[in-house]
Design a protein around this motif. Structure first.
Motif, PDB file in Angstrom:
ATOM      1  N   MET A  30       0.839  -1.179   0.000  1.00  0.00           N
ATOM      2  CA  MET A  30       0.000   0.000   0.000  1.00  0.00           C
ATOM      3  C   MET A  30       0.888   1.248   0.000  1.00  0.00           C
ATOM      4  O   MET A  30       1.908   1.289   0.659  1.00  0.00           O
ATOM      5  N   ARG A  31       0.442   2.242  -0.775  1.00  0.00           N
ATOM      6  CA  ARG A  31       1.152   3.513  -0.871  1.00  0.00           C
ATOM      7  C   ARG A  31       0.215   4.650  -0.520  1.00  0.00           C
ATOM      8  O   ARG A  31      -0.995   4.528  -0.587  1.00  0.00           O
ATOM      9  N   SER A  32       0.801   5.771  -0.219  1.00  0.00           N
ATOM     10  CA  SER A  32       0.029   6.968   0.060  1.00  0.00           C
ATOM     11  C   SER A  32       0.038   7.852  -1.184  1.00  0.00           C
ATOM     12  O   SER A  32       1.086   8.061  -1.790  1.00  0.00           O
ATOM     13  N   TYR A  33      -1.128   8.349  -1.560  1.00  0.00           N
ATOM     14  CA  TYR A  33      -1.275   9.207  -2.743  1.00  0.00           C
ATOM     15  C   TYR A  33      -1.910  10.526  -2.313  1.00  0.00           C
ATOM     16  O   TYR A  33      -2.911  10.537  -1.606  1.00  0.00           O
ATOM     17  N   ARG A  34      -1.310  11.620  -2.776  1.00  0.00           N
ATOM     18  CA  ARG A  34      -1.836  12.950  -2.475  1.00  0.00           C
ATOM     19  C   ARG A  34      -2.391  13.551  -3.757  1.00  0.00           C
ATOM     20  O   ARG A  34      -1.701  13.601  -4.767  1.00  0.00           O
ATOM     21  N   PHE A  35      -3.629  14.003  -3.681  1.00  0.00           N
ATOM     22  CA  PHE A  35      -4.267  14.617  -4.845  1.00  0.00           C
ATOM     23  C   PHE A  35      -5.452  15.443  -4.366  1.00  0.00           C
ATOM     24  O   PHE A  35      -5.882  15.333  -3.214  1.00  0.00           O
ATOM     25  N   THR A  36      -5.942  16.281  -5.264  1.00  0.00           N
ATOM     26  CA  THR A  36      -7.082  17.142  -4.959  1.00  0.00           C
ATOM     27  C   THR A  36      -8.197  16.847  -5.947  1.00  0.00           C
ATOM     28  O   THR A  36      -7.974  16.794  -7.152  1.00  0.00           O
ATOM     29  N   VAL A  37      -9.397  16.660  -5.408  1.00  0.00           N
ATOM     30  CA  VAL A  37     -10.590  16.498  -6.225  1.00  0.00           C
ATOM     31  C   VAL A  37     -11.259  17.872  -6.282  1.00  0.00           C
ATOM     32  O   VAL A  37     -11.638  18.427  -5.249  1.00  0.00           O
ATOM     33  N   VAL A  38     -11.360  18.418  -7.484  1.00  0.00           N
ATOM     34  CA  VAL A  38     -11.980  19.732  -7.675  1.00  0.00           C
ATOM     35  C   VAL A  38     -13.447  19.508  -8.004  1.00  0.00           C
ATOM     36  O   VAL A  38     -13.776  18.696  -8.877  1.00  0.00           O
ATOM     37  N   VAL A  39     -14.328  20.212  -7.266  1.00  0.00           N
ATOM     38  CA  VAL A  39     -15.765  19.983  -7.427  1.00  0.00           C
ATOM     39  C   VAL A  39     -16.516  21.271  -7.735  1.00  0.00           C
ATOM     40  O   VAL A  39     -16.093  22.368  -7.372  1.00  0.00           O
ATOM     41  N   SER A  40     -17.632  21.103  -8.418  1.00  0.00           N
ATOM     42  CA  SER A  40     -18.561  22.210  -8.634  1.00  0.00           C
ATOM     43  C   SER A  40     -19.799  21.930  -7.776  1.00  0.00           C
ATOM     44  O   SER A  40     -19.955  20.849  -7.219  1.00  0.00           O
ATOM     45  N   GLY A  41     -20.665  22.924  -7.700  1.00  0.00           N
ATOM     46  CA  GLY A  41     -21.890  22.762  -6.932  1.00  0.00           C
ATOM     47  C   GLY A  41     -21.786  23.239  -5.495  1.00  0.00           C
ATOM     48  O   GLY A  41     -22.600  22.866  -4.660  1.00  0.00           O
ATOM     49  N   VAL A  42     -20.760  24.053  -5.210  1.00  0.00           N
ATOM     50  CA  VAL A  42     -20.584  24.558  -3.848  1.00  0.00           C
ATOM     51  C   VAL A  42     -20.215  26.038  -3.903  1.00  0.00           C
ATOM     52  O   VAL A  42     -19.370  26.435  -4.694  1.00  0.00           O
ATOM     53  N   ARG A  43     -20.878  26.837  -3.101  1.00  0.00           N
ATOM     54  CA  ARG A  43     -20.577  28.270  -3.058  1.00  0.00           C
ATOM     55  C   ARG A  43     -19.755  28.626  -1.831  1.00  0.00           C
ATOM     56  O   ARG A  43     -18.921  29.512  -1.867  1.00  0.00           O
TER      57      ARG A  43
END
Length: 113
Positions: free
Chosen positions: A1-14
């Motif tokens: 198992m490895r650690s992964y860093r990433f960002t999920v960019v989402v719409s639908g939030v103000r």
């Protein structure tokens, strides 16, 4: 198992509302940092998984399970696979032309989740 860093960019939030933050933390098991800037949400993950595909797929599924959120894209600052894995994939692609997914196919798949 490895650690992964990433960002999920989402719409639908103000803005960050308590109900939304609670729903995101519950859906992801609390392993996120959540922020909003100019109407765009950023859900940052530091996730342990057997591979990057599993890490991202499960993150996308969890984020999209929250009502009103839609994943726009995935961002990462660094490589998510080892040099050995990149070479294995390149060798597979050379040996099997046409068998690899294009960027558009990957995006189409992510949009369908």
């Amino acid at each position: 198992m490895r650690s992964y860093r990433f960002t999920v960019v989402v719409s639908g939030v103000r803005e960050i509302e308590p109900e939304l933050a609670d729903a995101l933390y519950a859906a992801t098991g609390g392993e996120i940092e959540f922020s909003v800037c100019n109407g765009t949400g950023f859900v940052e993950f530091d996730r342990t998984a057997r591979d990057v595909e599993t890490a991202i797929r499960t993150a996308v599924e969890q984020v999209q399970s929250v009502a009103g959120l839609r994943v726009v894209r995935i961002e990462s600052d660094g490589p998510q696979v080892s040099d050995e894995e990149l070479e294995r994939r390149a060798a597979h692609a050379r040996a099997n032309p046409g068998s690899c997914l294009t960027t558009e196919q990957v995006l189409t798949h992510l949009r369908s989740l």
